[in-house]
Design a protein around this motif. Structure first.
Motif, PDB file in Angstrom:
ATOM      1  N   LEU A   1       0.826  -1.209   0.000  1.00  0.00           N
ATOM      2  CA  LEU A   1       0.000   0.000   0.000  1.00  0.00           C
ATOM      3  C   LEU A   1       0.863   1.264   0.000  1.00  0.00           C
ATOM      4  O   LEU A   1       0.545   2.242  -0.679  1.00  0.00           O
ATOM      5  CB  LEU A   1      -0.914   0.006   1.230  1.00  0.00           C
ATOM      6  N   ALA A   2       1.961   1.212   0.744  1.00  0.00           N
ATOM      7  CA  ALA A   2       2.842   2.384   0.834  1.00  0.00           C
ATOM      8  C   ALA A   2       3.502   2.696  -0.498  1.00  0.00           C
ATOM      9  O   ALA A   2       3.815   3.858  -0.788  1.00  0.00           O
ATOM     10  CB  ALA A   2       3.903   2.161   1.907  1.00  0.00           C
ATOM     11  N   HIS A   3       3.718   1.672  -1.320  1.00  0.00           N
ATOM     12  CA  HIS A   3       4.396   1.872  -2.609  1.00  0.00           C
ATOM     13  C   HIS A   3       3.429   1.945  -3.788  1.00  0.00           C
ATOM     14  O   HIS A   3       3.862   2.061  -4.927  1.00  0.00           O
ATOM     15  CB  HIS A   3       5.420   0.751  -2.831  1.00  0.00           C
ATOM     16  N   LEU A   4       2.120   1.863  -3.509  1.00  0.00           N
ATOM     17  CA  LEU A   4       1.113   2.037  -4.553  1.00  0.00           C
ATOM     18  C   LEU A   4       0.856   3.531  -4.709  1.00  0.00           C
ATOM     19  O   LEU A   4       0.322   4.174  -3.809  1.00  0.00           O
ATOM     20  CB  LEU A   4      -0.176   1.303  -4.182  1.00  0.00           C
ATOM     21  N   LYS A   5       1.256   4.066  -5.835  1.00  0.00           N
ATOM     22  CA  LYS A   5       1.176   5.521  -6.027  1.00  0.00           C
ATOM     23  C   LYS A   5      -0.272   5.988  -6.056  1.00  0.00           C
ATOM     24  O   LYS A   5      -1.119   5.425  -6.739  1.00  0.00           O
ATOM     25  CB  LYS A   5       1.885   5.910  -7.325  1.00  0.00           C
ATOM     26  N   SER A   6      -0.533   7.053  -5.326  1.00  0.00           N
ATOM     27  CA  SER A   6      -1.860   7.668  -5.292  1.00  0.00           C
ATOM     28  C   SER A   6      -1.889   8.862  -6.237  1.00  0.00           C
ATOM     29  O   SER A   6      -1.159   9.839  -6.008  1.00  0.00           O
ATOM     30  CB  SER A   6      -2.209   8.135  -3.875  1.00  0.00           C
ATOM     31  N   PRO A   7      -2.702   8.817  -7.280  1.00  0.00           N
ATOM     32  CA  PRO A   7      -2.792   9.988  -8.161  1.00  0.00           C
ATOM     33  C   PRO A   7      -3.522  11.129  -7.465  1.00  0.00           C
ATOM     34  O   PRO A   7      -4.365  10.901  -6.601  1.00  0.00           O
ATOM     35  CB  PRO A   7      -3.601   9.460  -9.355  1.00  0.00           C
ATOM     36  N   ARG A   8      -3.164  12.325  -7.822  1.00  0.00           N
ATOM     37  CA  ARG A   8      -3.853  13.480  -7.273  1.00  0.00           C
ATOM     38  C   ARG A   8      -5.280  13.554  -7.805  1.00  0.00           C
ATOM     39  O   ARG A   8      -5.525  13.282  -8.979  1.00  0.00           O
ATOM     40  CB  ARG A   8      -3.101  14.762  -7.625  1.00  0.00           C
ATOM     41  N   ALA A   9      -6.190  13.913  -6.945  1.00  0.00           N
ATOM     42  CA  ALA A   9      -7.592  14.012  -7.364  1.00  0.00           C
ATOM     43  C   ALA A   9      -7.783  15.090  -8.423  1.00  0.00           C
ATOM     44  O   ALA A   9      -8.673  14.989  -9.272  1.00  0.00           O
ATOM     45  CB  ALA A   9      -8.478  14.295  -6.152  1.00  0.00           C
ATOM     46  N   ASP A  10      -6.943  16.138  -8.383  1.00  0.00           N
ATOM     47  CA  ASP A  10      -7.071  17.240  -9.333  1.00  0.00           C
ATOM     48  C   ASP A  10      -6.074  17.132 -10.488  1.00  0.00           C
ATOM     49  O   ASP A  10      -5.839  18.108 -11.204  1.00  0.00           O
ATOM     50  CB  ASP A  10      -6.883  18.580  -8.630  1.00  0.00           C
ATOM     51  N   ALA A  11      -5.491  15.946 -10.677  1.00  0.00           N
ATOM     52  CA  ALA A  11      -4.485  15.774 -11.727  1.00  0.00           C
ATOM     53  C   ALA A  11      -5.095  15.992 -13.109  1.00  0.00           C
ATOM     54  O   ALA A  11      -6.267  15.681 -13.355  1.00  0.00           O
ATOM     55  CB  ALA A  11      -3.869  14.379 -11.647  1.00  0.00           C
ATOM     56  N   ILE A  12      -4.299  16.532 -14.007  1.00  0.00           N
ATOM     57  CA  ILE A  12      -4.701  16.702 -15.410  1.00  0.00           C
ATOM     58  C   ILE A  12      -4.670  15.334 -16.078  1.00  0.00           C
ATOM     59  O   ILE A  12      -3.638  14.661 -16.108  1.00  0.00           O
ATOM     60  CB  ILE A  12      -3.749  17.682 -16.126  1.00  0.00           C
ATOM     61  N   ARG A  13      -5.787  14.891 -16.599  1.00  0.00           N
ATOM     62  CA  ARG A  13      -5.900  13.546 -17.161  1.00  0.00           C
ATOM     63  C   ARG A  13      -5.410  13.526 -18.613  1.00  0.00           C
ATOM     64  O   ARG A  13      -5.906  14.289 -19.446  1.00  0.00           O
ATOM     65  CB  ARG A  13      -7.345  13.054 -17.080  1.00  0.00           C
ATOM     66  N   VAL A  14      -4.470  12.623 -18.897  1.00  0.00           N
ATOM     67  CA  VAL A  14      -3.878  12.502 -20.230  1.00  0.00           C
ATOM     68  C   VAL A  14      -4.170  11.111 -20.776  1.00  0.00           C
ATOM     69  O   VAL A  14      -3.782  10.109 -20.162  1.00  0.00           O
ATOM     70  CB  VAL A  14      -2.357  12.738 -20.201  1.00  0.00           C
ATOM     71  N   ALA A  15      -4.840  11.034 -21.910  1.00  0.00           N
ATOM     72  CA  ALA A  15      -5.131   9.759 -22.564  1.00  0.00           C
ATOM     73  C   ALA A  15      -4.198   9.566 -23.746  1.00  0.00           C
ATOM     74  O   ALA A  15      -4.158  10.406 -24.656  1.00  0.00           O
ATOM     75  CB  ALA A  15      -6.585   9.724 -23.035  1.00  0.00           C
ATOM     76  N   CYS A  16      -3.446   8.470 -23.727  1.00  0.00           N
ATOM     77  CA  CYS A  16      -2.559   8.129 -24.849  1.00  0.00           C
ATOM     78  C   CYS A  16      -3.240   7.073 -25.705  1.00  0.00           C
ATOM     79  O   CYS A  16      -3.395   5.921 -25.291  1.00  0.00           O
ATOM     80  CB  CYS A  16      -1.221   7.603 -24.332  1.00  0.00           C
ATOM     81  N   ILE A  17      -3.669   7.487 -26.876  1.00  0.00           N
ATOM     82  CA  ILE A  17      -4.398   6.624 -27.813  1.00  0.00           C
ATOM     83  C   ILE A  17      -3.446   6.210 -28.923  1.00  0.00           C
ATOM     84  O   ILE A  17      -2.715   7.045 -29.466  1.00  0.00           O
ATOM     85  CB  ILE A  17      -5.614   7.380 -28.375  1.00  0.00           C
TER      86      ILE A  17
END
Length: 491
Positions: free
Chosen positions: A279-295
């Protein structure tokens, strides 16, 4: 110096408070179809009525992370204590919101528990702001048959109901009666257990999808005689590893089956330590992070790169951009932009997920496979299909998001294909250069999209950037792509 010491002391105090954080609120809600009975508070022991319930434990000092728990019981009953409520204080002390799902028994109808789990995820995400939950850091935990439900949700749920991570304790994974707990198969599939296609579909190790199945932790016992670990928990780990997805596995020497949070489990202390570490090493993304989709196709996917989910260009792009961004890889190998190509991208689950992600930034990198002669015979439709993709990205409500969702206005970057250094599989760099790239540039200009000229900027001068096929970048080449794309996004 005094200021530094005061800051250090304040930080230590905050950490100490977090370590002793307690449950701030506890309540139980009834889950139901949104179109029928509304969700209302109810005691979990209210007459034993057969309804799905969610008991919510909200911590005093929320970190934003949350877990929905699915107790086991062979799809015939639920072990609500040692595989459910007894875990609440452990997680709340870490600032993790904890939700115990009392799901209904399937009695042969798999859609009943699956529907309950999906509804629980939608409810928690809808209530995220009020409950102090980061909707991008919501996991699922399951034990035995509940582990099967957790893995089935991880592999089958639509995007809005899919976990961001999963924790699976001695999970039932296979639905093949010869390899797993027979009672769980009978409960979940009923008469459908004789249908080979259905058995295959809901054997979760066979449903793992590259990039789309969330990171997982599997914990099991070597001597589990109820749910054989090799054909279940270890099979799931193997499938995740083969897909290049992030997965960890802990196998304890003894303990049998069903130990949960019981402290008489011989390896309880070690298990808690392992879980804490993961759990300590599972990265938590920021709730307000800018979402980037790589298609994209296999180049975005990371084909040929070991653990592509961790080392492909989108993963390296995440590291380049930092935690103010949340980058997701929606690449699928061999796919075309052309809807009449041999493997159209817009018919993939990854495309539907990319739309449901509601990205703030999109990087489209398609066109390489379109250059194959049998695909480019439909080249006259390339412009129209690209326009369709752009229009769809600007209308996310068209893919079934909840009513009233407003169209997003993502920044769309159209990346030209990297050079094809060899004509492998019929991929033709001349077609890419003279026909495909001009269309990409023109459509980008007319739609106000930005062009990332990977074809000109990507270099292989040191011969370490490309794999032997001359089409796919190495890990180093993926890093070069990530730097080019990051620079464009950051401008």
């Amino acid at each position: 110096m005094k200021i530094k010491k005061l800051l250090s002391l304040a930080l230590c105090c905050l950490m100490s408070l977090a370590a002793f954080s307690q449950t701030a609120r506890q309540f139980t809600l009834v889950l139901s179809d949104r179109s029928s009975t509304p969700i209302v508070p109810l005691s979990e022991n209210d007459g034993g009525i057969d309804v799905a319930m969610l008991t919510c434990y909200l911590p005093e000092m929320p970190s934003g992370r949350a877990i929905i728990d699915c107790p086991g019981g062979g799809y015939s009953h639920l072990a609500m204590s040692h595989e459910g409520h007894n875990w609440a204080q452990f997680f709340n002390a870490k600032g993790i919101a904890f939700f115990v799902l009392k799901y209904r028994m399937p009695n042969g109808d798999r859609n009943i528990p699956l529907g309950d789990a999906y509804e629980a995820f939608r409810l928690v995400r809808d209530s995220a702001l009020v409950w102090g939950v980061n909707p991008n850091d919501l996991g699922i935990m399951g034990f035995s048959a509940g582990g099967h439900l957790a893995s089935a949700v991880s592999t089958h749920a639509p995007f809005e109901a899919r976990p961001n991570f999963s924790i699976l304790f001695y999970p039932v994974i296979s639905m093949d009666e010869r390899q797993t707990h027979r009672g769980s198969v009978m409960g979940f599939l009923g008469e459908g257990r004789s249908d080979e296609a259905l058995v295959r579909e809901f054997s979760s190790n066979r449903a793992v999808r590259r990039h789309l199945t969330p990171p997982a932790l599997v914990l099991t016992s070597n001597d589990d005689g109820t749910v054989p670990p090799v054909t279940n928990g270890i099979a799931y780990y193997s499938a995740m590893q083969m897909a290049g997805n992030d997965c960890s596995l802990y196998v304890y020497p003894t303990g049998g089956h069903g130990w949960g949070f019981r402290d008489n489990f011989a390896h309880h202390g070690q298990m808690i330590s392992d879980l804490n570490y993961w759990l300590a090493h599972l990265k938590s993304p920021r709730a307000d992070a800018i979402r980037v989709a790589c298609i994209g196709n296999s180049i975005t996917d990371g084909s040929g790169i070991y653990m592509g989910e961790l080392n492909g260009y989108p993963a390296q792009l995440q590291r380049q951009l930092g935690d103010s961004y949340l980058v997701r890889n929606f690449g699928v190998g061999a796919r075309t932009l052309l809807n009449k190509g041999d493997h159209p991208y817009m018919q993939e689950q990854a495309w539907r997920d990319a739309l449901a992600f509601c990205p703030d930034v999109v990087v489209i990198k398609l066109g390489t496979n379109d250059s194959k002669p049998y695909n480019w015979q439909h080249g006259s439709e390339f412009r129209r299909d690209l326009q369709q993709m752009i229009d769809s990205l600007r209308r996310p409500y068209a893919v079934g998001l909840k009513k009233g969702t407003q169209p997003t206005k993502p920044r769309i970057f159209i990346a030209t294909p990297i050079p094809a250094f060899k004509d492998s599989w019929g991929i033709n760099d001349n077609t890419i250069t003279t026909e495909i790239i001009p269309i990409l540039q023109d459509v980008a200009r007319k739609n106000g999209c930005s062009i990332i000229d990977l074809h000109s900027l990507f270099r292989n001068d040191d011969k370490r950037q490309m794999q032997g096929d001359g089409i796919h970048p190495t890990r180093e080449g993926a890093g070069q792509m990530a730097r080019i794309v990051a620079e464009a996004i950051s401008k």
